[in-house]
Design a protein around this motif. Sequence first.
Motif, mmCIF file in Angstrom:
data_model
loop_
_atom_site.group_PDB
_atom_site.id
_atom_site.type_symbol
_atom_site.label_atom_id
_atom_site.label_comp_id
_atom_site.label_asym_id
_atom_site.label_seq_id
_atom_site.Cartn_x
_atom_site.Cartn_y
_atom_site.Cartn_z
ATOM 1 N N ARG A 74 0.489 -1.258 0.393
ATOM 2 C CA ARG A 74 -0.109 -0.402 0.148
ATOM 3 C C ARG A 74 0.379 1.361 0.095
ATOM 4 N N PHE A 75 1.178 2.294 -1.169
ATOM 5 C CA PHE A 75 1.434 3.395 -1.078
ATOM 6 C C PHE A 75 0.475 4.109 -1.834
ATOM 7 N N SER A 76 1.164 6.019 -1.609
ATOM 8 C CA SER A 76 -0.109 6.737 -1.875
ATOM 9 C C SER A 76 0.984 7.375 -2.978
ATOM 10 N N ILE A 77 -0.091 8.301 -3.616
ATOM 11 C CA ILE A 77 0.230 8.565 -4.769
ATOM 12 C C ILE A 77 0.428 10.222 -4.870
ATOM 13 N N ALA A 78 1.342 10.640 -4.944
ATOM 14 C CA ALA A 78 1.534 11.992 -3.872
ATOM 15 C C ALA A 78 0.452 13.364 -5.620
ATOM 16 N N TRP A 79 -0.332 13.848 -5.106
ATOM 17 C CA TRP A 79 -0.934 14.516 -6.111
ATOM 18 C C TRP A 79 0.027 16.067 -6.993
ATOM 19 N N PRO A 80 0.874 16.222 -5.780
ATOM 20 C CA PRO A 80 1.077 17.668 -6.650
ATOM 21 C C PRO A 80 2.554 17.293 -7.948
ATOM 22 N N ARG A 81 3.335 15.593 -7.392
ATOM 23 C CA ARG A 81 3.840 15.243 -8.728
ATOM 24 C C ARG A 81 3.105 14.928 -10.290
ATOM 25 N N VAL A 82 1.829 13.910 -9.935
ATOM 26 C CA VAL A 82 1.073 14.189 -11.339
ATOM 27 C C VAL A 82 0.029 15.662 -11.549
ATOM 28 N N GLN A 83 -0.160 15.766 -11.031
ATOM 29 C CA GLN A 83 -0.318 17.939 -11.099
ATOM 30 C C GLN A 83 -0.248 18.644 -10.546
ATOM 31 N N PRO A 84 0.958 19.166 -10.417
ATOM 32 C CA PRO A 84 1.466 19.853 -10.061
ATOM 33 C C PRO A 84 0.655 20.946 -9.109
ATOM 34 N N ASP A 85 -0.051 21.765 -9.844
ATOM 35 C CA ASP A 85 -1.020 23.186 -9.477
ATOM 36 C C ASP A 85 -2.077 22.111 -9.151
ATOM 37 N N GLY A 86 -2.246 21.363 -8.652
ATOM 38 C CA GLY A 86 -3.929 20.235 -8.412
ATOM 39 C C GLY A 86 -5.054 20.542 -10.005
ATOM 40 N N ARG A 87 -4.592 21.299 -10.878
ATOM 41 C CA ARG A 87 -5.975 21.306 -12.032
ATOM 42 C C ARG A 87 -4.718 21.232 -13.500
ATOM 43 N N GLY A 88 -5.377 21.573 -14.231
ATOM 44 C CA GLY A 88 -4.890 20.879 -15.778
ATOM 45 C C GLY A 88 -4.182 19.647 -15.629
ATOM 46 N N ALA A 89 -3.794 19.923 -17.077
ATOM 47 C CA ALA A 89 -2.842 18.607 -17.597
ATOM 48 C C ALA A 89 -1.516 18.054 -16.255
ATOM 49 N N VAL A 90 -1.583 16.077 -17.129
ATOM 50 C CA VAL A 90 -1.134 15.340 -16.324
ATOM 51 C C VAL A 90 0.536 15.824 -16.414
ATOM 52 N N ASN A 91 1.142 15.458 -15.106
ATOM 53 C CA ASN A 91 2.985 16.162 -15.137
ATOM 54 C C ASN A 91 3.292 14.527 -15.771
ATOM 55 N N PRO A 92 3.660 14.690 -17.128
ATOM 56 C CA PRO A 92 4.234 13.192 -17.112
ATOM 57 C C PRO A 92 5.440 12.496 -15.997
ATOM 58 N N ALA A 93 5.979 13.643 -16.530
ATOM 59 C CA ALA A 93 7.401 12.841 -15.329
ATOM 60 C C ALA A 93 6.713 11.858 -14.015
ATOM 61 N N GLY A 94 6.171 13.321 -13.034
ATOM 62 C CA GLY A 94 5.544 12.571 -12.537
ATOM 63 C C GLY A 94 4.524 11.373 -12.449
ATOM 64 N N ILE A 95 3.700 11.668 -13.295
ATOM 65 C CA ILE A 95 3.164 10.186 -13.225
ATOM 66 C C ILE A 95 3.744 9.204 -14.093
ATOM 67 N N ASP A 96 4.917 9.241 -14.693
ATOM 68 C CA ASP A 96 5.636 8.147 -14.513
ATOM 69 C C ASP A 96 6.840 7.463 -13.556
ATOM 70 N N PHE A 97 6.832 7.783 -12.556
ATOM 71 C CA PHE A 97 8.099 7.315 -11.468
ATOM 72 C C PHE A 97 6.042 6.176 -10.763
ATOM 73 N N TYR A 98 4.927 6.469 -10.786
ATOM 74 C CA TYR A 98 4.327 5.439 -10.247
ATOM 75 C C TYR A 98 3.873 4.231 -11.591
ATOM 76 N N ARG A 99 4.125 4.764 -13.012
ATOM 77 C CA ARG A 99 4.429 3.542 -13.300
ATOM 78 C C ARG A 99 5.155 2.548 -13.420
ATOM 79 N N ARG A 100 6.192 3.301 -12.914
ATOM 80 C CA ARG A 100 7.693 2.670 -12.569
ATOM 81 C C ARG A 100 7.485 1.465 -11.668
ATOM 82 N N LEU A 101 6.352 2.376 -10.657
ATOM 83 C CA LEU A 101 6.965 1.519 -9.244
ATOM 84 C C LEU A 101 5.606 0.488 -9.379
ATOM 85 N N VAL A 102 4.831 0.732 -9.868
ATOM 86 C CA VAL A 102 3.312 0.026 -10.177
ATOM 87 C C VAL A 102 4.126 -1.799 -11.230
ATOM 88 N N GLU A 103 4.526 -1.245 -12.102
ATOM 89 C CA GLU A 103 5.421 -2.175 -12.920
ATOM 90 C C GLU A 103 6.113 -3.125 -12.270
#
Length: 445
Positions: A74-103
Amino acid sequence: MDFPPGFRFGTATAAYQVEGAVHEDGRADSIWDTFTRVPGAVANGDTGDVACDHYHRWREDLDLMAELGLESYRFSIAWPRVQPDGRGAVNPAGIDFYRRLVEGLAERGIEAVATLYHWDLPQALQDTGGWAARDTTERFAEYAALVADALGDGVAQWITHNEPWVVTFLGHVEGVMAPGVRDWPTALRVAHHLLLSHGRALEVLRERSSAPVGITLNLTPARPASTAEDDAVAARRLDGYFNRWFLDPVLTGAYPADLLERYREHVGPLDAVRDGDLEVIGAPIDFLGVNYYFPVAVRAAPGEGPLEARTAEPSPPLTAMGWPIDPAALHELLLRVRRDYGDIPIAITENGAAFEDPAPAEGVVEDPDRVAFLDGHLGAVARAAADGVDVRRYFAWSLLDNFEWHLGYAKRFGIVRVDYETQQRVPKRSALWYRDLIRISRAKR
Ligand code: FCB
């Protein structure tokens, strides 16, 4: 100890407590980055800037989990990595960390259980009102959609929120946690918006993922400190404050009437609640996440705050947090959830203890108190299962020693020791004990 077929053993962490790398790959500040910079807010002036450096050392940490035979993480995803301002487009580098983790988890045969919110709200959203603003619930639903689309089938189970009680009351009444607000009416707005955002994220996840969705509540058994009638009444009130205020809306679609009346009278109108909200909040979930640490004994305290109750000094044995050790209360709690809310699948999403661990010797840290703690509490879970509670998972808090919020690095909850100067990981006896328990349980299946 016997556990039901299909039961899984894991460990839990949270992004801000382990990752570090707070300014890397486009991550923006969360409310915890801000809060840790307030003089005196965190013990020793500690921050999550480096933490366990898990952002860079995740492969090593996953290998460690695999060596311990852990079945679920059980881990948590950091919202400010995925969507640094809390709105708008995804931050690819941020979500990639979790993609690698999950893989990486999949490669090691470990189940991924992702929590969307473990307290690290993007600071940009705090600046527009934080959880006291209804708009934050829509931002959360949008963030949930981005994460679900990006991680897809890699996540076996979703948890919307971790411990909304803590965010609400420690963050907005006592002010000891981020964002450090001290205002009851704000807190009740926050509680409602956290619950509403859970319901909105649930809708979004249902559309995008077939994985089970739940919410994690910290449940605190509240017992009267004496046989006096007013202590019994006060304990019932604190049960409402700690437990029913969150359990009831999620599992029955209504706030508890006794607390509604008390808050209306002693705090003010619940102006955040709009028509239709409770249907959203009360939509069926697939499992309930329960974090259990300790029970409290309650005394009546006429005239003190909206609840007119106070918790009594705990009696030993205590952990390094000063928390009483009471595994029987976990057994009782699980039976109570079943009795009051029906046969919902349960995951113990956190349970564990901080102790003053000795220095490592010969490659291991001897932590007999933590072994006894885990043994007692896992035994309580096994007994609850034998008594018919549908409990399916247990996550020890925590895999690693980590940043214990306002208490900084001084309190160590890990089954693995972290040397913060070298970032070296050293297993504690409790990790080896847990490994053996998992091995034995697996052989019995
Ligand atoms: C819980 C939190 C978790 C950890 C433990 C000790 O309240 O969810 O992050 O700090 O307490």
